[in-house]
Design a protein around this motif. Sequence first.
Motif, PDB file in Angstrom:
ATOM      1  N   ASP A 570       0.844  -1.199   0.000  1.00  0.00           N
ATOM      2  CA  ASP A 570       0.000   0.000   0.000  1.00  0.00           C
ATOM      3  C   ASP A 570       0.878   1.248   0.000  1.00  0.00           C
ATOM      4  O   ASP A 570       1.753   1.406   0.858  1.00  0.00           O
ATOM      5  N   LYS A 571       0.634   2.156  -0.935  1.00  0.00           N
ATOM      6  CA  LYS A 571       1.464   3.359  -1.053  1.00  0.00           C
ATOM      7  C   LYS A 571       1.267   4.316   0.101  1.00  0.00           C
ATOM      8  O   LYS A 571       2.122   5.173   0.361  1.00  0.00           O
ATOM      9  N   TYR A 572       0.133   4.204   0.802  1.00  0.00           N
ATOM     10  CA  TYR A 572      -0.115   5.092   1.939  1.00  0.00           C
ATOM     11  C   TYR A 572       0.447   4.520   3.260  1.00  0.00           C
ATOM     12  O   TYR A 572       0.261   5.123   4.306  1.00  0.00           O
ATOM     13  N   GLY A 573       1.105   3.372   3.196  1.00  0.00           N
ATOM     14  CA  GLY A 573       1.652   2.740   4.399  1.00  0.00           C
ATOM     15  C   GLY A 573       3.136   2.980   4.606  1.00  0.00           C
ATOM     16  O   GLY A 573       3.770   2.316   5.428  1.00  0.00           O
ATOM     17  N   LEU A 574       3.715   3.935   3.850  1.00  0.00           N
ATOM     18  CA  LEU A 574       5.139   4.247   3.986  1.00  0.00           C
ATOM     19  C   LEU A 574       5.304   5.583   4.703  1.00  0.00           C
ATOM     20  O   LEU A 574       4.592   6.547   4.401  1.00  0.00           O
ATOM     21  N   PHE A 575       6.287   5.640   5.629  1.00  0.00           N
ATOM     22  CA  PHE A 575       6.529   6.855   6.400  1.00  0.00           C
ATOM     23  C   PHE A 575       8.021   7.159   6.429  1.00  0.00           C
ATOM     24  O   PHE A 575       8.845   6.261   6.680  1.00  0.00           O
ATOM     25  N   ASP A 576       8.354   8.432   6.173  1.00  0.00           N
ATOM     26  CA  ASP A 576       9.754   8.872   6.219  1.00  0.00           C
ATOM     27  C   ASP A 576      10.055   9.487   7.576  1.00  0.00           C
ATOM     28  O   ASP A 576       9.234  10.247   8.119  1.00  0.00           O
ATOM     29  N   VAL A 577      11.237   9.170   8.121  1.00  0.00           N
ATOM     30  CA  VAL A 577      11.686   9.794   9.367  1.00  0.00           C
ATOM     31  C   VAL A 577      12.317  11.133   8.993  1.00  0.00           C
ATOM     32  O   VAL A 577      13.389  11.181   8.372  1.00  0.00           O
ATOM     33  N   ILE A 578      11.626  12.231   9.337  1.00  0.00           N
ATOM     34  CA  ILE A 578      12.145  13.563   8.978  1.00  0.00           C
ATOM     35  C   ILE A 578      12.715  14.294  10.192  1.00  0.00           C
ATOM     36  O   ILE A 578      13.318  15.358  10.048  1.00  0.00           O
ATOM     37  N   PHE A 579      12.530  13.711  11.381  1.00  0.00           N
ATOM     38  CA  PHE A 579      13.074  14.320  12.596  1.00  0.00           C
ATOM     39  C   PHE A 579      13.417  13.199  13.564  1.00  0.00           C
ATOM     40  O   PHE A 579      12.649  12.238  13.737  1.00  0.00           O
ATOM     41  N   ASN A 580      14.588  13.309  14.184  1.00  0.00           N
ATOM     42  CA  ASN A 580      15.012  12.308  15.153  1.00  0.00           C
ATOM     43  C   ASN A 580      15.875  12.957  16.215  1.00  0.00           C
ATOM     44  O   ASN A 580      16.886  13.583  15.907  1.00  0.00           O
ATOM     45  N   LYS A 581      15.465  12.852  17.448  1.00  0.00           N
ATOM     46  CA  LYS A 581      16.252  13.297  18.587  1.00  0.00           C
ATOM     47  C   LYS A 581      16.093  12.264  19.677  1.00  0.00           C
ATOM     48  O   LYS A 581      15.030  12.150  20.290  1.00  0.00           O
ATOM     49  N   GLU A 582      17.174  11.489  19.879  1.00  0.00           N
ATOM     50  CA  GLU A 582      17.125  10.324  20.757  1.00  0.00           C
ATOM     51  C   GLU A 582      15.993   9.409  20.290  1.00  0.00           C
ATOM     52  O   GLU A 582      16.035   8.899  19.182  1.00  0.00           O
ATOM     53  N   ASN A 583      14.947   9.214  21.100  1.00  0.00           N
ATOM     54  CA  ASN A 583      13.865   8.317  20.665  1.00  0.00           C
ATOM     55  C   ASN A 583      12.585   9.069  20.323  1.00  0.00           C
ATOM     56  O   ASN A 583      11.496   8.489  20.310  1.00  0.00           O
ATOM     57  N   ILE A 584      12.684  10.357  20.042  1.00  0.00           N
ATOM     58  CA  ILE A 584      11.533  11.156  19.619  1.00  0.00           C
ATOM     59  C   ILE A 584      11.660  11.430  18.117  1.00  0.00           C
ATOM     60  O   ILE A 584      12.691  11.937  17.654  1.00  0.00           O
ATOM     61  N   CYS A 585      10.602  11.077  17.366  1.00  0.00           N
ATOM     62  CA  CYS A 585      10.666  11.159  15.908  1.00  0.00           C
ATOM     63  C   CYS A 585       9.392  11.798  15.352  1.00  0.00           C
ATOM     64  O   CYS A 585       8.361  11.854  16.020  1.00  0.00           O
ATOM     65  N   ILE A 586       9.502  12.238  14.099  1.00  0.00           N
ATOM     66  CA  ILE A 586       8.344  12.657  13.308  1.00  0.00           C
ATOM     67  C   ILE A 586       8.304  11.754  12.083  1.00  0.00           C
ATOM     68  O   ILE A 586       9.303  11.619  11.360  1.00  0.00           O
ATOM     69  N   PHE A 587       7.119  11.113  11.864  1.00  0.00           N
ATOM     70  CA  PHE A 587       6.952  10.178  10.763  1.00  0.00           C
ATOM     71  C   PHE A 587       6.043  10.819   9.715  1.00  0.00           C
ATOM     72  O   PHE A 587       4.816  10.908   9.898  1.00  0.00           O
ATOM     73  N   GLN A 588       6.645  11.272   8.622  1.00  0.00           N
ATOM     74  CA  GLN A 588       5.909  11.953   7.552  1.00  0.00           C
ATOM     75  C   GLN A 588       5.491  10.939   6.494  1.00  0.00           C
ATOM     76  O   GLN A 588       6.259  10.015   6.148  1.00  0.00           O
ATOM     77  N   SER A 589       4.281  11.085   6.002  1.00  0.00           N
ATOM     78  CA  SER A 589       3.807  10.191   4.954  1.00  0.00           C
ATOM     79  C   SER A 589       4.711  10.295   3.729  1.00  0.00           C
ATOM     80  O   SER A 589       5.028  11.387   3.262  1.00  0.00           O
ATOM     81  N   HIS A 590       5.132   9.141   3.202  1.00  0.00           N
ATOM     82  CA  HIS A 590       6.012   9.104   2.033  1.00  0.00           C
ATOM     83  C   HIS A 590       5.263   9.566   0.782  1.00  0.00           C
ATOM     84  O   HIS A 590       5.874  10.139  -0.141  1.00  0.00           O
ATOM     85  N   LYS A 591       3.938   9.355   0.784  1.00  0.00           N
ATOM     86  CA  LYS A 591       3.127   9.711  -0.387  1.00  0.00           C
ATOM     87  C   LYS A 591       2.538  11.114  -0.252  1.00  0.00           C
ATOM     88  O   LYS A 591       2.468  11.866  -1.235  1.00  0.00           O
ATOM     89  N   ILE A 592       2.099  11.487   0.960  1.00  0.00           N
ATOM     90  CA  ILE A 592       1.453  12.786   1.184  1.00  0.00           C
ATOM     91  C   ILE A 592       2.400  13.618   2.038  1.00  0.00           C
ATOM     92  O   ILE A 592       2.395  13.526   3.263  1.00  0.00           O
ATOM     93  N   ARG A 593       3.236  14.395   1.418  1.00  0.00           N
ATOM     94  CA  ARG A 593       4.366  15.024   2.086  1.00  0.00           C
ATOM     95  C   ARG A 593       3.970  16.026   3.169  1.00  0.00           C
ATOM     96  O   ARG A 593       4.753  16.296   4.056  1.00  0.00           O
ATOM     97  N   HIS A 594       2.760  16.590   3.099  1.00  0.00           N
ATOM     98  CA  HIS A 594       2.406  17.625   4.068  1.00  0.00           C
ATOM     99  C   HIS A 594       1.758  17.052   5.323  1.00  0.00           C
ATOM    100  O   HIS A 594       1.408  17.805   6.240  1.00  0.00           O
TER     101      HIS A 594
END
Length: 1125
Positions: A570-594
């Motif tokens: 599923d193309k909507y099931g991919l997430f990019d790690v755009i922020f990482n500080k220790e174990n705190i992250c932001i998971f941005q949709s790979h398909k819907i960038r905003h």
Amino acid sequence: MSETPSTSFSMIYPTSSEGQLPSSRHLSVTHPVVAKRISFYKSGDSQFGGVRVVVNPRSFKTFDALLDNLSRKVPLPFGVRNISTPRGRHSITSLEDLEDGESYLCSHGRKVQPVDLDKARRRRRPWHSSLAITAHAHHSPVPAAAPGMLRAPRRLVVFRNGDPKTRRVVVLTKRVTQSFEAFLRHLTEVMQRPVTRLYATDGRKVPSLQAMILSSGAVVAAGREPFKPGNYDIQKYLLPARLPGISHRVHPKGNARSESRKSVNWKVSIITSDLPNAGTSSQIYIILYGQHRSSAPIYLYGTDGARFQDGCEDIFTITVGDIGTLFKIRIGHTNSGLSPSWHCKEIQLWNMNSRKQFYIPVQRWLARDQEDGEICREFPVLNKGQPIFPVTIYEVHVATGELWNAGTVANVYMSIYGEKGDTGSRQLFRSKTSFSFLRGQTDTFSLEAVHLGDLYKIVIGHDGLGPGNGWFLEDVVVKDPTTNREYTFFCHRWLDQGEDDGKIVRELYARDYNIISARQKLEFNRKETWAAESWKFMKGNTLQFYNRLTGGFVRLHPNGTVDAVGKKTDKYGLFDVIFNKENICIFQSHKIRHLSLALDNGSVAGMASGGASTKLRVLYQPNRCALLESALVPGHMVIFDHHGKIADESSAGYANLSKEFVVFVKGMFLNSAVILLATSLCQALCIQPDGSCTGVGNQSEKSYWKVHKISSGICMFESVKNAQMYLRIKDGQCDGTGTGDIDCHFKIKKNLENASISLESVKNPGLFVGLQSDGQAKPVIYTKNGSVFFYPQVIKFGREDPTGISATPSKEEEKIRGSKKRQETPPESEARGPLLSSTAKEISETLLSEDEWKVLVLTGNTGTQANVTLWVYGDEGVTGPISLSKDSSEQLFLPRQEDEFQIEIRNIGIIYKIRIGHDGTSEQPEWNLQRVTMQHIKSKKTLDFPVNVWLSRIQGDGDLVCELPVVEGGQAIFPLRYHVDVHTGQLKQAETESDVSLCLFGERGDSGLRLLYKSNMPVKFQRGQIDTFQVEAVSLGKLQKVLLRCEASDKSQYWYCEKVVVRESGTTSESTFTCERWLPFMSQGIIHSEIELFLQEMQINHQPKIQEGANGKCCHHFSSFSYLK
């Protein structure tokens, strides 16, 4: 009843230099150098007693030098990388910041956990024997030494074997304890006789420096002879001048200052039962426990015949130091002789100083085959006006870790310590399970002893005997049925001379409360799991979150809704790690960038990236599943119900909710990626020196694999450390000696339940790379027991092939396999013509590197079908073994045929010789080799190796290997033949029919391992015989050592070698390598088939003495071997 006194329990009065501990001395400073005496402790570990270091410009010139020194003394996973003040508020960054007399904390990271320094300073060392029974009570701690007081080094009493009156007190300094062999050499000088073995005073072998911790402060030094029992008393020699915490006293006149150390004579009467076979052939010992301290094991034996026979009474007179009021005894035996079992009826003790008499009704077996199998027992002693201590059967639960090869076959010993003394060292041998100490298993033992009161520590270890004796101990739980309390002793470390810090004995302290201990263990496991999985959350990675309850992947839809029922593609099931500080992250949709995953007011949705609600904290569980928690509102989790819809914990039953996710990383197996195949949280699959594969490797560069993508889902794995060696399954074996053919192709099966992969052989469908319990790799059928699960970690991401052409052997493996036929017939990729892009041509050209060589092998009139191997030697290194093989091996090395191969040689400098040979297998093992030619492909430089030799057991010299020097200007460089004289000893049964091999080492490399096949004598290796062999090799320069190997099928074929003498052809000089021992031999519990012999600069003939000692060794060695079997 006649009294027969035994050999008196000797009190050996030390000399003035041995009798007292070294006192603190004030150093007079005569140079303008400022010395600072500083204590360093371990972050968060109050059990670590700290180390004292003197810091001055002479000892440490830089701050980094101090960190390196502390890394060897303070046990931290990654060494000491940070020093801070006791509360962790300020970091120390220079030597000038350290203050004299202060204490500091060491850690391997910036985070520092405070330590109760008072508690750490009170921590006793593991070698301290039992003192007063209240000395270790939690409510009465021993006062810490003053900060300025120097701690005395540990002392060890060393007795001569069989002669307790001959003893020395040895100070265990750093200089004499650098290795066990160095310590034995030091004892040889101190005892003025050869010392090759150490025993504890009860007769158990001491195989290592660590094992001396179990020796209670005394050892027996022996040569090659077996242990001889005796009254090895240590109390007199290890008593300190003044016990810690006792102030100076003024003694009245006539009251000797040493009254507390006065000797006490005891009469001991022991009656053996009149039951059938109640008598024993073992050596009996007794230990007396008093309120001050305990005695050493006192062996009871006489001079007028056998002791401890059926229905007999034996009386002894013994002398011990002042132990205080007697409250228990321990009686036991060495389990030796033809009939070691013993049934004791009763024991009587008379204190001949105070006239007190004690009666102990025993009526128990001390036998491995009777009752509970114990060979030592404890009994309380009744003192008038004092309570009697009950006899307690402690329940001991020993958990072996889950790591591969975590189990052990060694003998495990444990001693429990409490406020009322200790149990002594007891072997844990009768578990409630069929086999003890297996990987992932918890074994339960019963240990009977006089009640110890509150427990506070255990000392546990093993004797290092047996193959695979290393052990990963998880924890020990001791249940006290008298008080109904449980004590947990957490370890989670190796007891292995080849792992961790090399110790095989550990001192473990009890956790105060089981609930706290369980929480600490869980938190420790979480941290360990996070350390293994944190690489997945590096910025830039693309992830998928799989939910095991719903069986689907988390999806973020364009409208901002989230569910957990997505498919893997599923193309909507991919997430990019755009922020990482220790174990705190932001998971941005790979398909819907905003849009990014967000937790807002307990609801999961897609929100604009960068907001506070999009920051999620990753919490890993020991089962390798992750929880996603709001960083803004701790406690709010991402939760789904079994339909895959967003939920919270109050919306349904707990069984219908899930907040655990299996995390997958996209693009792990792209071409040229470098990965690590983890087999546990700290182990990985790697190649061993012999080419086999094991799952117990360290997670380091040695375990890195380069991915060669063949097609979608099919890859090869090449060792990064051992180039051109591929993982493969062939002929029922799984190893790392593949050459890149179809045997090395694996289909990658991804396991959704735990984010692991399994590797299925393409050539043998249904067979997977699996691990045995000892970690060795083997082909297995797929199961879910974990033996086929590998957890990939990406070290370096690969890339998609720009040409769209897979890395098939026809392109990649030309580097290691080639022939004239291959040159004449273009590869499939070349036949495609226009389909091959210019980029692909550039890649092909890069394969023609500075390391590529062409090897031409010309066979004479007789060919071979055996496996041929090549080694290439340069002045900076060696490459090999290189297998000279092709797909159609039956067409190789035919009579009068020249075969061509391409090989890669890296970083060995100027080539000066090669070694070529075969393994003697197949129906046609004989081979007539005419010539070998090597040509550098790029520079066209050619090296000729004319040979014209038979590599055959029945032709020529009978050797299957030959060495060829480089020929320049018609003359060979360093040609030589060595004459090797092998002397078999005069001992009984010294001869052997086993295969014996030899390797010579010199300044210019080695000769390789050569089978000593053709002797000048009709029958080789006979008793008292000298066999002469010829070894042809390129000159090795000055010889340095010889390696001997004897492969004996059973103990009747063991071989006693006296020495090896090597002569160079054309000279009269000889190099002598003394052996004087049996092969194979046992060392630290492991049977070794080979030994290294070093050049003897000066020979001293002590033949009769050496043979006498060796004969004793032989008998002992055979008995040890039988014991292992």
